[in-house]
Design an enzyme around this catalytic site. Structure first.
Site, PDB file in Angstrom:
ATOM      1  N   GLY A 136      48.106 -24.225  27.516  1.00  0.00           N
ATOM      2  CA  GLY A 136      49.516 -24.556  27.574  1.00  0.00           C
ATOM      3  C   GLY A 136      48.631 -26.525  27.994  1.00  0.00           C
ATOM      4  CG  ASN A 172      36.250 -26.587  38.446  1.00  0.00           C
ATOM      5  OD1 ASN A 172      35.571 -25.610  39.336  1.00  0.00           O
ATOM      6  ND2 ASN A 172      36.081 -26.703  37.645  1.00  0.00           N
ATOM      7  CB  SER A 210      29.158 -24.387  47.428  1.00  0.00           C
ATOM      8  OG  SER A 210      28.764 -23.645  47.273  1.00  0.00           O
ATOM      9  CE1 TYR A 265      26.166 -26.636  42.556  1.00  0.00           C
ATOM     10  CE2 TYR A 265      26.043 -24.704  44.603  1.00  0.00           C
ATOM     11  CZ  TYR A 265      26.750 -25.197  44.066  1.00  0.00           C
ATOM     12  OH  TYR A 265      27.973 -24.412  43.745  1.00  0.00           O
ATOM     13  CB  ALA A 322      21.042 -32.510  48.836  1.00  0.00           C
ATOM     14  CB  ALA A 323      24.700 -31.455  44.788  1.00  0.00           C
ATOM     15  CE  LYS A 324      28.945 -27.536  44.106  1.00  0.00           C
ATOM     16  NZ  LYS A 324      30.480 -28.193  43.232  1.00  0.00           N
ATOM     17  CD  GLU A 358      38.820 -29.388  58.135  1.00  0.00           C
ATOM     18  OE1 GLU A 358      37.914 -29.375  58.333  1.00  0.00           O
ATOM     19  OE2 GLU A 358      40.047 -30.236  59.194  1.00  0.00           O
ATOM     20  CB  THR A 359      34.909 -28.642  54.099  1.00  0.00           C
ATOM     21  OG1 THR A 359      34.171 -30.363  54.490  1.00  0.00           O
ATOM     22  CG2 THR A 359      33.926 -27.811  53.439  1.00  0.00           C
TER      23      THR A 359
HETATM   24  N1  LIG Z   1      30.383 -19.275  40.593  1.00  0.00           N
HETATM   25  C1  LIG Z   1      30.186 -19.716  41.964  1.00  0.00           C
HETATM   26  O1  LIG Z   1      29.243 -19.056  42.435  1.00  0.00           O
HETATM   27  C2  LIG Z   1      30.330 -21.123  42.688  1.00  0.00           C
HETATM   28  C3  LIG Z   1      30.540 -20.902  44.277  1.00  0.00           C
HETATM   29  C4  LIG Z   1      30.760 -22.240  44.976  1.00  0.00           C
HETATM   30  C5  LIG Z   1      30.836 -22.641  44.246  1.00  0.00           C
HETATM   31  N2  LIG Z   1      31.718 -23.177  43.262  1.00  0.00           N
HETATM   32  C6  LIG Z   1      31.852 -24.428  42.511  1.00  0.00           C
HETATM   33  O2  LIG Z   1      32.967 -24.054  41.563  1.00  0.00           O
HETATM   34  C7  LIG Z   1      32.758 -25.342  40.554  1.00  0.00           C
HETATM   35  C8  LIG Z   1      33.226 -25.091  38.985  1.00  0.00           C
HETATM   36  O3  LIG Z   1      32.232 -23.551  38.784  1.00  0.00           O
HETATM   37  P1  LIG Z   1      32.200 -22.137  38.023  1.00  0.00           P
HETATM   38  O4  LIG Z   1      31.694 -21.092  39.131  1.00  0.00           O
HETATM   39  O5  LIG Z   1      33.374 -22.673  37.204  1.00  0.00           O
HETATM   40  O6  LIG Z   1      31.311 -22.426  36.738  1.00  0.00           O
HETATM   41  P2  LIG Z   1      31.765 -22.891  35.362  1.00  0.00           P
HETATM   42  O7  LIG Z   1      29.831 -22.791  34.885  1.00  0.00           O
HETATM   43  O8  LIG Z   1      31.927 -21.077  34.843  1.00  0.00           O
HETATM   44  O9  LIG Z   1      32.072 -23.523  34.677  1.00  0.00           O
HETATM   45  C9  LIG Z   1      31.486 -25.619  35.195  1.00  0.00           C
HETATM   46  C10 LIG Z   1      32.256 -25.920  33.924  1.00  0.00           C
HETATM   47  O10 LIG Z   1      31.562 -27.413  34.338  1.00  0.00           O
HETATM   48  C11 LIG Z   1      31.641 -28.249  33.500  1.00  0.00           C
HETATM   49  N3  LIG Z   1      30.862 -29.398  33.417  1.00  0.00           N
HETATM   50  C12 LIG Z   1      29.486 -29.093  33.750  1.00  0.00           C
HETATM   51  N4  LIG Z   1      28.430 -30.528  33.361  1.00  0.00           N
HETATM   52  C13 LIG Z   1      30.206 -31.252  33.145  1.00  0.00           C
HETATM   53  C14 LIG Z   1      29.831 -32.816  32.648  1.00  0.00           C
HETATM   54  N5  LIG Z   1      29.063 -33.363  33.067  1.00  0.00           N
HETATM   55  N6  LIG Z   1      31.029 -33.349  32.420  1.00  0.00           N
HETATM   56  C15 LIG Z   1      32.442 -32.724  32.558  1.00  0.00           C
HETATM   57  N7  LIG Z   1      32.490 -31.135  32.739  1.00  0.00           N
HETATM   58  C16 LIG Z   1      31.003 -30.508  32.960  1.00  0.00           C
HETATM   59  C17 LIG Z   1      30.759 -26.801  32.482  1.00  0.00           C
HETATM   60  O11 LIG Z   1      30.805 -27.210  30.674  1.00  0.00           O
HETATM   61  C18 LIG Z   1      31.878 -25.572  32.499  1.00  0.00           C
HETATM   62  O12 LIG Z   1      33.203 -26.289  31.781  1.00  0.00           O
HETATM   63  C19 LIG Z   1      31.396 -26.048  40.493  1.00  0.00           C
HETATM   64  O13 LIG Z   1      31.426 -26.801  41.219  1.00  0.00           O
HETATM   65  C20 LIG Z   1      30.397 -25.204  40.741  1.00  0.00           C
HETATM   66  O14 LIG Z   1      29.573 -25.243  42.473  1.00  0.00           O
HETATM   67  C21 LIG Z   1      30.915 -22.144  42.189  1.00  0.00           C
END
Ligand SMILES: NC(=O)c1ccc[n+]([C@@H]2O[C@H](COP(=O)([O-])OP(=O)(O)OC[C@H]3O[C@@H](n4cnc5c(N)ncnc54)[C@H](O)[C@@H]3O)[C@@H](O)[C@H]2O)c1
Length: 246
Positions: free
Chosen positions: A46, A80, A132, A144, A146-148, A231-232
């Site tokens: 929705g 996200n 992360s 990854y 480094a980016a985070k 904040e983180t």
């Molecule tokens: N899963 C884990 O263990 C974990 C841990 C810490 C942080 N994270 C972070 O959480 C966030 C969500 O990850 P998730 O686990 O749901 O992964 P996921 O793969 O289920 O979801 C990520 C989503 O991002 C989308 N995406 C990727 N590149 C994109 C782009 N260029 N433009 C638009 N959308 C894009 C993908 O299509 C996907 O739907 C991420 O930032 C990830 O780094 C995940």
């Protein structure tokens, strides 16, 4: 009262869907931006679904224009979208490095850039980026991590720049979650073994679930968090506190 509008990137993914559903429950209108499956995911929840690539400025601009057309405002941005393709430093391919930095770090910066005029119009706003635990070390891939880590720097800088506009900017840094992101990391037995070791290393003896992360996001975009910025917030069941086996 005006209904607030939240934009969730990567909203069709494992965590993004749960964040979107939580914000809908909290009364937001939600736009999901994703490069795969946004309309389908949005239809189920929705929400409004928009195909978008956060690494492409034209695409970001068009997506936010689409949100404007529907609702005319953006009050909260949740960065996200993320990717974590496996690589080692020894085999580092510059294209892979750049791709990871583009999605996880440049994407959030572009999204913030294009939300600024909307926040200015709305006299305030909220940004929460999903970082992360790995920014502290102990991750699987260097680009990854480094980016985070970069996302924390971006957030602290953005908090200073956007504060005068009434915008708070924060990171929510989760640990391992059972989402499709981890399904790409190897066979299910490997991922489950990882999950078991992770839970064992948690002082709370538990894994983190997407709902735990969504709750932190919901708090940071709420009025209650108006004085928290730069904040983180770790949502890790304590696994960021000490060395662990993973
Ligand atoms: N899963 C884990 O263990 C974990 C841990 C810490 C942080 N994270 C972070 O959480 C966030 C969500 O990850 P998730 O686990 O749901 O992964 P996921 O793969 O289920 O979801 C990520 C989503 O991002 C989308 N995406 C990727 N590149 C994109 C782009 N260029 N433009 C638009 N959308 C894009 C993908 O299509 C996907 O739907 C991420 O930032 C990830 O780094 C995940």
């Amino acid at each position: 009262m005006t209904t607030r509008v939240a934009v969730v990137t990567g909203g069709a993914g494992g965590l993004g869907r749960v964040i979107a559903a939580t914000l809908l429950t909290d009364g937001f209108r939600v736009a999901l931006l994703d490069r795969h499956g946004a309309p389908e995911a949005a239809g189920e929840l929705g929400a409004l679904g928009i195909d978008a690539d956060v690494t492409d400025e034209q695409s970001v601009r068009a997506a936010l224009d689409g949100v404007d057309e529907r609702w005319g405002r953006v009050d909260a941005l949740v960065n996200n979208a993320g990717v974590e393709p496996a690589h080692t430093l020894e085999d580092l391919d510059p294209t892979v490095w750049q791709g990871i930095l583009d999605v996880n770090l440049a994407g959030p910066a572009l999204m913030i850039k294009h939300c600024i005029p909307r926040f200015r119009r709305g006299r305030g706003g909220r940004v929460v980026s999903i970082g992360s635990r790995v920014w502290l070390g102990g991750g699987a891939t260097a680009a990854y991590s480094a980016a985070k880590a970069g996302l924390v720097g971006l957030t602290r800088q953005a908090a200073r720049e956007l504060g005068p506009l009434g915008v708070t900017v924060n990171v929510v840094a989760p640990s391992f979650l059972r989402t499709p992101l981890n399904a790409t990391k190897g066979d299910p037995a490997f991922v489950e073994g990882f999950a078991r070791r992770f839970a064992a290393a948690s002082p709370l003896s538990r894994l983190v679930e997407p709902l735990d992360v969504a709750a932190a996001v919901a708090f940071l975009v709420s009025d209650r968090a108006r004085a928290i910025t730069g904040e983180t917030l770790h949502v890790t069941a304590g696994t960021h506190l000490a060395p662990y086996v993973a």
